[in-house]
Design a protein around this motif. Structure first.
Motif, mmCIF file in Angstrom:
data_model
loop_
_atom_site.group_PDB
_atom_site.id
_atom_site.type_symbol
_atom_site.label_atom_id
_atom_site.label_comp_id
_atom_site.label_asym_id
_atom_site.label_seq_id
_atom_site.Cartn_x
_atom_site.Cartn_y
_atom_site.Cartn_z
ATOM 1 N N LYS A 33 -41.465 -38.762 -25.955
ATOM 2 C CA LYS A 33 -40.427 -37.025 -26.214
ATOM 3 C C LYS A 33 -41.636 -35.769 -25.492
ATOM 4 O O LYS A 33 -41.238 -35.107 -24.704
ATOM 5 N N ALA A 36 -42.912 -36.789 -22.639
ATOM 6 C CA ALA A 36 -41.804 -36.468 -21.449
ATOM 7 C C ALA A 36 -41.619 -34.910 -20.900
ATOM 8 O O ALA A 36 -41.642 -34.533 -19.191
ATOM 9 N N HIS A 43 -42.911 -32.660 -15.784
ATOM 10 C CA HIS A 43 -41.529 -33.248 -16.258
ATOM 11 C C HIS A 43 -42.539 -34.716 -16.395
ATOM 12 O O HIS A 43 -42.090 -35.298 -15.480
ATOM 13 N N ASP A 45 -42.327 -39.150 -16.358
ATOM 14 C CA ASP A 45 -41.178 -39.977 -15.973
ATOM 15 C C ASP A 45 -41.836 -40.747 -17.326
ATOM 16 O O ASP A 45 -43.020 -41.643 -17.588
ATOM 17 N N GLU A 84 -32.745 -40.337 -26.795
ATOM 18 C CA GLU A 84 -32.202 -38.557 -26.620
ATOM 19 C C GLU A 84 -33.787 -38.170 -27.373
ATOM 20 O O GLU A 84 -34.300 -37.809 -28.532
ATOM 21 N N GLU A 90 -35.191 -28.497 -24.525
ATOM 22 C CA GLU A 90 -35.026 -28.934 -23.756
ATOM 23 C C GLU A 90 -33.913 -30.360 -23.862
ATOM 24 O O GLU A 90 -34.736 -31.165 -24.896
ATOM 25 N N HIS A 91 -33.299 -31.070 -23.162
ATOM 26 C CA HIS A 91 -32.736 -32.363 -23.684
ATOM 27 C C HIS A 91 -32.762 -33.182 -22.509
ATOM 28 O O HIS A 91 -32.792 -32.522 -21.989
ATOM 29 N N ARG A 92 -33.412 -34.548 -22.820
ATOM 30 C CA ARG A 92 -34.147 -35.105 -21.849
ATOM 31 C C ARG A 92 -33.049 -36.316 -22.099
ATOM 32 O O ARG A 92 -33.294 -36.671 -23.576
ATOM 33 N N SER A 93 -32.582 -37.620 -21.396
ATOM 34 C CA SER A 93 -32.799 -39.274 -22.589
ATOM 35 C C SER A 93 -33.726 -39.631 -21.804
ATOM 36 O O SER A 93 -33.874 -39.866 -20.053
#
Length: 496
Positions: A33, A36, A43, A45, A84, A90-93
């Motif tokens: 997390k 990411a 950002h 991957d 999650e 920020e929110h990323r999956s």
């Protein structure tokens, strides 16, 4: 050369929230997390790969394909879920891939099966076979602990000639060198390799095949979970018979202290606490002590409350606790213990509670809610470990203002510094020699400061709570390690 986001694949046998046995799961569930949303705001991957254990649900089918193993093929069913990530607003999956095979992973439990070598050999083969089928080529494969250690071996021996795999760098992280995955030598056939590797400079390890040694020899870079532990494991005392291999690779070995999730472990908002608090209302921490005393059946009064949250095993220095317990119980203190492990230590603490029911609270088992309440309610947190690769308990304790008393080993040495009453610097109490008398003296220093110098104690609590052991700092160090691994990998490709 690397002025771009990186593609990083984490390969591990456990990760929170999907499967957990120990601290490995916390690291693999948290570090991706932080990476990411990179420390430099790029950002990256980041994706995870785990076995698909029986208890994991909410996944969807992607594909199936054959996986080589020994002289046969096994079927891998690849499934996908998501992790999650709430990080820096920020929110990323993050994609999480699951290697599914009913025969190997559809069981109750994760480890300690007679065919563990075959199960995790299959997992390592599948990790490499699935990448071109996903049409996703990582820059870095980050392998964790012995279960994934043969992956760099497979990459170098069976896959390097293929252009798809040529530039992929590997990092192998040792979370605890004591757990090595040593199996009969014939296990090497699972990797389609022969007896030409049967010598001490290669994969032979005291007549066995060692998963751990494969990772140490063939990964581009090696890391472990603290700087001090990286030095310690290069010595016979801590090297678990692999110190010679680690000295040979000293140039490639780095220590990076684990972090903790500062959103989850936050006394200001933690819903598990009886009362939330922070540096601006520190007096409310005391209400958590009183609530903990009631919960554990202890008299509610203002005495120093000592806490232990630990696996109850020899590594954790619990024999030192046993040696000093009688002397401690003659003082005005209370002790709360939470953990599970060896039956010997279960009986030890049960007997201590029987003898001192007004001073000892005990919970044998796994209880994450009670653990947080101990961190919040304890004044002093005990970690007298024989060895400790990193340790998370002392980091969580400091976050909640419980002052650690630790032995200077591994990550404990890297994160806890002795409090100096003259300069008011430091965040805990430290002893070096593994001896009960030294441990007791460190506790006595803590108790004296608590009782005789309340203003200095409050400064110490503030020092501890102000430390930064978040994953953001550790992620920046891992990113530099990845870049170094890539540089070396590409240099090797150019030479070839």
């Amino acid at each position: 050369m690397f002025d771009r986001a990186l593609k990083i694949l984490f390969v591990a046998s456990e990760a929170v929230p999907f499967a957990k046995v120990g601290g490995l799961a916390d690291v693999v569930g948290s570090l991706p997390k932080a990476l990411a949303v990179g420390p430099d705001e790029r950002h990256n991957d980041v994706r995870l790969l785990l076995p698909h254990y029986k208890n994991i649900d909410e996944t969807e089918y992607l594909m199936d394909f054959p996986v080589p193993l020994d002289q046969r093929l096994e079927t891998c069913v690849l499934r996908q879920g998501k992790l999650e990530a709430h990080w820096r607003g920020e929110h990323r999956s993050l994609p999480v891939y699951f290697v599914s095979n009913y025969h190997y992973f559809w069981r109750d439990g994760i480890y300690a099966f007679p065919d563990d070598a075959e199960r995790f050999a299959f997992f390592c083969w599948a990790a490499l076979e699935l990448l071109p089928r996903l049409n996703w080529q990582p820059d870095i494969i980050h392998c964790h602990d012995w279960q994934t250690a043969p992956l760099p071996l497979l990459l170098r021996t069976h896959y390097r000639a293929h252009p798809f795999y040529r530039d992929i760098a590997t990092v192998f992280t040792i979370h605890n060198l004591q757990y090595q995955g040593n199996f009969p030598w014939e296990t090497i056939s699972l990797f389609r390799l022969g007896d030409e590797y049967y010598h001490p400079e290669a994969l032979e390890f005291y007549g066995q095949f060692s998963f751990m040694k494969a990772g140490l020899l063939y990964a581009d870079m090696i890391s472990t979970v603290s700087r001090t532990y990286a030095r310690e494991i290069q010595t016979p005392a801590y090297g678990e018979r692999l110190d010679g291999v680690l000295r040979r690779r000293a140039r490639d070995l780095y220590g990076i202290v684990n972090g903790i999730n500062y959103h989850e472990f936050n006394p200001k908002i933690d819903p598990r606490l009886h009362r939330n608090y922070g540096l601006d209302n520190l007096e409310d921490k005391r209400e958590n002590k009183y609530a903990l005393q009631r919960e554990m059946g202890l008299p509610v009064k203002e005495v120093p409350l000592l806490g232990i949250v630990s696996r109850l095993v020899a590594q954790k220095g619990l024999d030192l606790v046993a040696e000093v317990a009688g002397e401690l119980m003659h003082l005005e203190v209370q002790l709360v213990v939470l953990g599970t492990g060896d039956e010997y230590y279960h009986r030890l603490f049960q007997e201590l509670q029987r003898r001192y029911p007004q001073k000892v609270g005990l919970y044998l088992g796994f209880n994450p809610v009670l653990a947080q309440r101990i961190y919040a309610g304890a004044d002093i947190f005990l970690m007298p470990s024989r060895f400790e690769p990193c340790g998370l308990g002392q980091l969580i304790a400091m976050r909640y203002g419980a002052i650690p008393v630790v032995r200077a080993t591994g990550g404990l040495a890297d994160t806890v510094q002795e409090f100096d009453p003259a300069t008011l610097s430091g965040n805990g109490f430290v002893f070096r020699e593994y001896h009960a008398r030294e441990f007791y003296r460190a506790i006595a220093r803590a108790l004296k400061l608590y009782r005789d110098h309340p203003d200095s104690w409050q400064r110490l609590v503030r020092n501890a709570m102000s430390c930064d052991f978040s994953w953001a700092r550790s992620a920046a160090e891992y990113l530099q390690l990845y870049l170094e691994a890539l540089s070396r990998r590409l240099a090797e490709v150019r030479i070839a």
